[in-house]
Write a protein that holds these residues in place. Sequence first.
Motif, PDB file in Angstrom:
ATOM      1  N   TYR A 119       0.848  -1.189   0.000  1.00  0.00           N
ATOM      2  CA  TYR A 119       0.000   0.000   0.000  1.00  0.00           C
ATOM      3  C   TYR A 119       0.888   1.245   0.000  1.00  0.00           C
ATOM      4  CZ  TYR A 119      -4.184  -2.756   0.826  1.00  0.00           C
ATOM      5  OH  TYR A 119      -5.230  -3.642   0.695  1.00  0.00           O
ATOM      6  N   SER A 120       0.667   2.111  -0.972  1.00  0.00           N
ATOM      7  CA  SER A 120       1.448   3.336  -1.094  1.00  0.00           C
ATOM      8  C   SER A 120       0.542   4.545  -0.993  1.00  0.00           C
ATOM      9  CB  SER A 120       2.177   3.372  -2.442  1.00  0.00           C
ATOM     10  OG  SER A 120       3.060   2.282  -2.579  1.00  0.00           O
ATOM     11  N   CYS A 121       1.058   5.590  -0.384  1.00  0.00           N
ATOM     12  CA  CYS A 121       0.279   6.818  -0.304  1.00  0.00           C
ATOM     13  C   CYS A 121       0.757   7.802  -1.365  1.00  0.00           C
ATOM     14  CB  CYS A 121       0.363   7.437   1.086  1.00  0.00           C
ATOM     15  SG  CYS A 121       2.008   7.840   1.647  1.00  0.00           S
ATOM     16  N   ARG A 122      -0.162   8.649  -1.751  1.00  0.00           N
ATOM     17  CA  ARG A 122       0.104   9.639  -2.791  1.00  0.00           C
ATOM     18  C   ARG A 122      -0.356  10.997  -2.329  1.00  0.00           C
ATOM     19  NH1 ARG A 122      -3.255  10.334  -8.454  1.00  0.00           N
ATOM     20  NH2 ARG A 122      -1.900  11.891  -9.436  1.00  0.00           N
ATOM     21  N   LEU A 123       0.444  11.996  -2.671  1.00  0.00           N
ATOM     22  CA  LEU A 123       0.083  13.389  -2.394  1.00  0.00           C
ATOM     23  C   LEU A 123       0.183  14.167  -3.698  1.00  0.00           C
ATOM     24  CD1 LEU A 123      -0.347  15.953  -0.685  1.00  0.00           C
ATOM     25  CD2 LEU A 123       2.110  15.962  -0.242  1.00  0.00           C
ATOM     26  N   LEU A 124      -0.938  14.664  -4.154  1.00  0.00           N
ATOM     27  CA  LEU A 124      -0.966  15.534  -5.330  1.00  0.00           C
ATOM     28  C   LEU A 124      -1.144  16.957  -4.827  1.00  0.00           C
ATOM     29  CD1 LEU A 124      -1.032  15.912  -8.395  1.00  0.00           C
ATOM     30  CD2 LEU A 124      -3.507  15.566  -8.295  1.00  0.00           C
ATOM     31  N   ALA A 125      -0.132  17.778  -5.072  1.00  0.00           N
ATOM     32  CA  ALA A 125      -0.150  19.147  -4.566  1.00  0.00           C
ATOM     33  C   ALA A 125       0.190  20.114  -5.688  1.00  0.00           C
ATOM     34  CB  ALA A 125       0.844  19.280  -3.416  1.00  0.00           C
ATOM     35  N   SER A 126       0.073  21.385  -5.370  1.00  0.00           N
ATOM     36  CA  SER A 126       0.348  22.408  -6.380  1.00  0.00           C
ATOM     37  C   SER A 126       1.797  22.365  -6.851  1.00  0.00           C
ATOM     38  CB  SER A 126       0.021  23.786  -5.814  1.00  0.00           C
ATOM     39  OG  SER A 126       0.783  24.039  -4.659  1.00  0.00           O
ATOM     40  N   ARG A 127       2.676  21.806  -6.024  1.00  0.00           N
ATOM     41  CA  ARG A 127       4.103  21.784  -6.362  1.00  0.00           C
ATOM     42  C   ARG A 127       4.563  20.451  -6.926  1.00  0.00           C
ATOM     43  NH1 ARG A 127       6.849  25.393  -1.493  1.00  0.00           N
ATOM     44  NH2 ARG A 127       5.567  27.246  -1.861  1.00  0.00           N
ATOM     45  N   GLY A 128       3.653  19.478  -7.022  1.00  0.00           N
ATOM     46  CA  GLY A 128       4.081  18.214  -7.606  1.00  0.00           C
ATOM     47  C   GLY A 128       3.218  17.041  -7.191  1.00  0.00           C
ATOM     48  N   ASP A 129       3.590  15.871  -7.694  1.00  0.00           N
ATOM     49  CA  ASP A 129       2.893  14.619  -7.449  1.00  0.00           C
ATOM     50  C   ASP A 129       3.891  13.702  -6.748  1.00  0.00           C
ATOM     51  OD1 ASP A 129       0.910  12.387  -9.624  1.00  0.00           O
ATOM     52  OD2 ASP A 129       1.155  12.499  -7.447  1.00  0.00           O
ATOM     53  N   TYR A 130       3.590  13.349  -5.495  1.00  0.00           N
ATOM     54  CA  TYR A 130       4.555  12.645  -4.667  1.00  0.00           C
ATOM     55  C   TYR A 130       4.000  11.304  -4.206  1.00  0.00           C
ATOM     56  CZ  TYR A 130       6.163  17.483  -4.485  1.00  0.00           C
ATOM     57  OH  TYR A 130       6.552  18.754  -4.822  1.00  0.00           O
ATOM     58  N   TRP A 131       4.925  10.331  -4.069  1.00  0.00           N
ATOM     59  CA  TRP A 131       4.547   8.983  -3.632  1.00  0.00           C
ATOM     60  C   TRP A 131       5.426   8.547  -2.465  1.00  0.00           C
ATOM     61  CZ3 TRP A 131       0.639   5.976  -5.825  1.00  0.00           C
ATOM     62  CH2 TRP A 131       0.033   6.514  -6.971  1.00  0.00           C
ATOM     63  N   GLY A 132       4.814   7.828  -1.530  1.00  0.00           N
ATOM     64  CA  GLY A 132       5.554   7.252  -0.424  1.00  0.00           C
ATOM     65  C   GLY A 132       6.139   5.906  -0.808  1.00  0.00           C
ATOM     66  N   GLN A 133       6.911   5.335   0.100  1.00  0.00           N
ATOM     67  CA  GLN A 133       7.632   4.106  -0.197  1.00  0.00           C
ATOM     68  C   GLN A 133       6.773   2.872  -0.061  1.00  0.00           C
ATOM     69  OE1 GLN A 133       7.562   5.463   2.680  1.00  0.00           O
ATOM     70  NE2 GLN A 133       7.554   3.841   4.210  1.00  0.00           N
ATOM     71  N   GLY A 134       5.650   2.988   0.594  1.00  0.00           N
ATOM     72  CA  GLY A 134       4.739   1.860   0.717  1.00  0.00           C
ATOM     73  C   GLY A 134       4.886   1.116   2.026  1.00  0.00           C
ATOM     74  N   THR A 135       3.785   0.487   2.413  1.00  0.00           N
ATOM     75  CA  THR A 135       3.776  -0.358   3.599  1.00  0.00           C
ATOM     76  C   THR A 135       3.038  -1.649   3.238  1.00  0.00           C
ATOM     77  OG1 THR A 135       3.216  -0.447   5.966  1.00  0.00           O
ATOM     78  CG2 THR A 135       1.681   0.734   4.528  1.00  0.00           C
ATOM     79  N   LEU A 136       3.595  -2.782   3.636  1.00  0.00           N
ATOM     80  CA  LEU A 136       3.069  -4.077   3.225  1.00  0.00           C
ATOM     81  C   LEU A 136       1.950  -4.538   4.143  1.00  0.00           C
ATOM     82  CD1 LEU A 136       3.388  -6.438   1.238  1.00  0.00           C
ATOM     83  CD2 LEU A 136       5.005  -7.450   2.859  1.00  0.00           C
ATOM     84  N   VAL A 137       0.851  -4.923   3.537  1.00  0.00           N
ATOM     85  CA  VAL A 137      -0.279  -5.499   4.262  1.00  0.00           C
ATOM     86  C   VAL A 137      -0.447  -6.942   3.794  1.00  0.00           C
ATOM     87  CG1 VAL A 137      -2.773  -5.418   4.602  1.00  0.00           C
ATOM     88  CG2 VAL A 137      -1.440  -3.292   4.561  1.00  0.00           C
ATOM     89  N   THR A 138      -0.431  -7.853   4.753  1.00  0.00           N
ATOM     90  CA  THR A 138      -0.599  -9.272   4.449  1.00  0.00           C
ATOM     91  C   THR A 138      -1.774  -9.801   5.250  1.00  0.00           C
ATOM     92  OG1 THR A 138       1.777  -9.535   4.067  1.00  0.00           O
ATOM     93  CG2 THR A 138       0.483 -11.537   4.409  1.00  0.00           C
ATOM     94  N   VAL A 139      -2.758 -10.333   4.553  1.00  0.00           N
ATOM     95  CA  VAL A 139      -3.947 -10.888   5.205  1.00  0.00           C
ATOM     96  C   VAL A 139      -3.912 -12.400   5.013  1.00  0.00           C
ATOM     97  CG1 VAL A 139      -6.440 -10.812   5.420  1.00  0.00           C
ATOM     98  CG2 VAL A 139      -5.190  -8.774   4.661  1.00  0.00           C
ATOM     99  N   SER A 140      -3.692 -13.094   6.112  1.00  0.00           N
ATOM    100  CA  SER A 140      -3.524 -14.540   6.021  1.00  0.00           C
ATOM    101  C   SER A 140      -3.783 -15.172   7.374  1.00  0.00           C
ATOM    102  CB  SER A 140      -2.103 -14.881   5.555  1.00  0.00           C
ATOM    103  OG  SER A 140      -1.881 -16.274   5.568  1.00  0.00           O
ATOM    104  N   SER A 141      -4.304 -16.400   7.343  1.00  0.00           N
ATOM    105  CA  SER A 141      -4.505 -17.138   8.582  1.00  0.00           C
ATOM    106  C   SER A 141      -3.301 -18.031   8.863  1.00  0.00           C
ATOM    107  CB  SER A 141      -5.792 -17.961   8.493  1.00  0.00           C
ATOM    108  OG  SER A 141      -5.762 -18.806   7.346  1.00  0.00           O
TER     109      SER A 141
END
Length: 114
Positions: free
Chosen positions: A92-114
């Motif tokens: 899962y990665s976050c995104r920020l779209l702002a007046s000065r640019g389009d930025y992305w985070g490095q991501g965080t892993l989500v694992t759904v498992s039993s």
Amino acid sequence: VQLQASGGGLVQPGGSLRLSCAASGSIGGIVLMGWYRQAPGKQREMVATILSSRSTNYADPVKGRFTISRDNAKNTVYLQMNSLKPEDTALYSCRLLASRGDYWGQGTLVTVSS
């Protein structure tokens, strides 16, 4: 501008997680903040976005289970994920779209498992 995401991890089906993404730096005016995910072997897809007006948009598979919110004072966006399913497993990665640019985070892993 830096985006720092956190909150991922291993959870059992039916469980919950809360992701956070804090933006820092010279951001300018924020247009949109959002969460995207990429599962192994698949293309990145939008999960949820929130505009400066606080209008939200969700991908169909997560509607009714995920909630996106933001704290303007902290330049932080959150994703509350409930009733998680194995098919939610992804980076899962976050995104920020702002007046000065389009930025992305490095991501965080989500694992759904039993």
